[in-house]
Design a protein around this motif. Structure first.
Motif, PDB file in Angstrom:
ATOM      1  N   LYS A  11     -14.754  18.643  -9.222  1.00 13.86           N
ATOM      2  CA  LYS A  11     -16.008  18.821  -8.718  1.00 13.86           C
ATOM      3  C   LYS A  11     -16.191  19.665  -7.664  1.00 13.86           C
ATOM      4  N   LEU A  12     -15.026  20.520  -7.503  1.00  8.90           N
ATOM      5  CA  LEU A  12     -15.135  21.303  -6.287  1.00  8.90           C
ATOM      6  C   LEU A  12     -15.978  22.681  -7.006  1.00  8.90           C
ATOM      7  N   TYR A  13     -17.072  22.474  -7.441  1.00  7.56           N
ATOM      8  CA  TYR A  13     -17.990  23.301  -8.180  1.00  7.56           C
ATOM      9  C   TYR A  13     -18.018  24.783  -7.396  1.00  7.56           C
ATOM     10  N   PHE A  14     -18.383  24.440  -6.111  1.00  5.54           N
ATOM     11  CA  PHE A  14     -18.497  25.737  -5.122  1.00  5.54           C
ATOM     12  C   PHE A  14     -17.331  26.810  -5.028  1.00  5.54           C
ATOM     13  N   VAL A  15     -16.117  25.937  -4.750  1.00  2.48           N
ATOM     14  CA  VAL A  15     -15.087  26.890  -4.741  1.00  2.48           C
ATOM     15  C   VAL A  15     -14.704  27.609  -6.301  1.00  2.48           C
ATOM     16  N   ALA A  16     -14.841  26.750  -7.300  1.00  4.41           N
ATOM     17  CA  ALA A  16     -14.506  27.327  -8.702  1.00  4.41           C
ATOM     18  C   ALA A  16     -15.365  28.391  -8.841  1.00  4.41           C
ATOM     19  N   THR A  17     -16.853  28.371  -8.473  1.00  9.97           N
ATOM     20  CA  THR A  17     -17.721  29.443  -8.932  1.00  9.97           C
ATOM     21  C   THR A  17     -17.269  30.829  -8.042  1.00  9.97           C
ATOM     22  N   LEU A  18     -17.012  30.456  -6.889  1.00 10.81           N
ATOM     23  CA  LEU A  18     -16.533  31.468  -5.801  1.00 10.81           C
ATOM     24  C   LEU A  18     -15.285  32.248  -6.299  1.00 10.81           C
ATOM     25  N   ILE A  19     -14.384  31.541  -6.801  1.00  4.53           N
ATOM     26  CA  ILE A  19     -13.098  31.934  -7.134  1.00  4.53           C
ATOM     27  C   ILE A  19     -13.354  32.854  -8.752  1.00  4.53           C
ATOM     28  N   PHE A  20     -14.310  32.242  -9.491  1.00  2.00           N
ATOM     29  CA  PHE A  20     -14.486  32.905 -10.633  1.00  2.00           C
ATOM     30  C   PHE A  20     -15.149  34.287 -10.480  1.00  2.00           C
ATOM     31  N   LEU A  21     -16.177  34.134  -9.499  1.00  2.00           N
ATOM     32  CA  LEU A  21     -16.977  35.429  -9.258  1.00  2.00           C
ATOM     33  C   LEU A  21     -16.126  36.542  -8.687  1.00  2.00           C
ATOM     34  N   PHE A  22     -15.338  36.126  -7.318  1.00  2.00           N
ATOM     35  CA  PHE A  22     -14.519  37.317  -7.038  1.00  2.00           C
ATOM     36  C   PHE A  22     -13.237  37.446  -7.531  1.00  2.00           C
ATOM     37  N   CYS A  23     -12.764  36.632  -8.301  1.00  2.00           N
ATOM     38  CA  CYS A  23     -11.211  36.918  -8.808  1.00  2.00           C
ATOM     39  C   CYS A  23     -11.402  37.518 -10.166  1.00  2.00           C
ATOM     40  N   VAL A  24     -12.400  36.981 -11.014  1.00  2.00           N
ATOM     41  CA  VAL A  24     -12.643  37.316 -12.618  1.00  2.00           C
ATOM     42  C   VAL A  24     -13.647  38.355 -12.771  1.00  2.00           C
ATOM     43  N   LEU A  25     -14.975  37.880 -12.641  1.00  2.00           N
ATOM     44  CA  LEU A  25     -16.383  38.493 -12.997  1.00  2.00           C
ATOM     45  C   LEU A  25     -16.519  39.820 -11.989  1.00  2.00           C
ATOM     46  N   SER A  26     -16.146  39.851 -10.775  1.00  2.00           N
ATOM     47  CA  SER A  26     -16.449  40.865  -9.763  1.00  2.00           C
ATOM     48  C   SER A  26     -15.434  42.211 -10.345  1.00  2.00           C
ATOM     49  N   PRO A  27     -14.128  41.686 -10.261  1.00  2.00           N
ATOM     50  CA  PRO A  27     -13.324  42.642 -10.830  1.00  2.00           C
ATOM     51  C   PRO A  27     -13.279  43.511 -11.860  1.00  2.00           C
ATOM     52  N   LEU A  28     -13.951  42.506 -12.958  1.00  2.00           N
ATOM     53  CA  LEU A  28     -14.022  42.956 -14.386  1.00  2.00           C
ATOM     54  C   LEU A  28     -15.251  43.980 -14.464  1.00  2.00           C
TER      55      LEU A  28
END
Ligand SMILES: [Zn+2]
Length: 202
Positions: free
Chosen positions: A90-107
């Motif tokens: 349930k750490l939705y905010f942290v999970a979203t941030l990591i997904f955005l900055f480490c997966v989506l934005s670099p891609l």
């Protein structure tokens, strides 16, 4: 000769810059702040780096980063399984941030840089699509969080090292190289040069 007007980012002086050569830097006559620099072999280097980054994407995200042995239980986690675990706890905010900055934005950055420079190399970049893509890259580029995450990951590894037996997997090497490719785009991609060219060839 191309002439472009720039307002100095520091003191707002209006400066007219004529075309500069590779390796040269244009600076403000009043405050000496760097306005413009011409990067060396920008198109080929960006193409190579973004292509390498894209090849590394799958192993960086899906291969296990490290294994941890704690009280005779061994577990290993990849970046994506780590994000999924954060989401499940349930750490939705942290999970979203990591997904955005480490997966989506670099891609997005690697894909945009790759497509724009590939179009440039094959002289197809007059198409308005490339202009939109470069603008999109510019927006995503302003999310400056990668370095912070890298430092965060390093600090957690150092802290974990005291608590458990850690062994590093291939994924961590791929992830570090992947992030290095994304950060290198800042050095190789000459947005100004591409932008000028897009505008002049209309
Ligand atoms: Zn200035």
């Amino acid at each position: 000769m191309n002439q472009t007007q720039f307002a100095c980012y520091e003191c707002d002086t209006l400066i007219t810059v004529t075309s500069i050569n590779e390796g040269e830097i244009a600076s403000c006559p009043r405050c000496h702040h760097h306005i413009l620099d011409k990067k060396h072999d920008s198109i080929n280097r960006t193409l190579a780096i973004s292509g390498t980054g894209l090849l590394l994407f799958i192993p960086a995200v899906f291969f296990p980063l490290m294994s941890m042995q704690l009280l005779s239980v061994e577990s290993s986690a990849s970046l994506i399984s780590g994000i999924a675990a954060l989401w499940q706890t349930k750490l939705y905010f942290v999970a979203t941030l990591i997904f955005l900055f480490c997966v989506l934005s670099p891609l997005i950055k690697l894909t945009a840089a790759f497509v724009v420079t590939l179009g440039f190399k094959h002289n197809k970049h007059q198409h308005p699509f490339y202009k939109q893509l470069l603008l999109f890259y510019h927006h995503v580029d302003s999310w400056e969080m990668l370095e912070v995450f890298l430092i965060g990951i390093l600090v957690s590894i150092i802290k974990l090292k005291d608590m458990a037996d850690l062994s590093f997997n291939l994924g961590l090497l791929c992830f570090s190289a992947f992030m290095l490719c994304v950060l290198s785009l800042k050095i190789t991609l000459d947005k100004q040069m591409i932008w000028d060219d897009l505008n002049y060839e209309r």
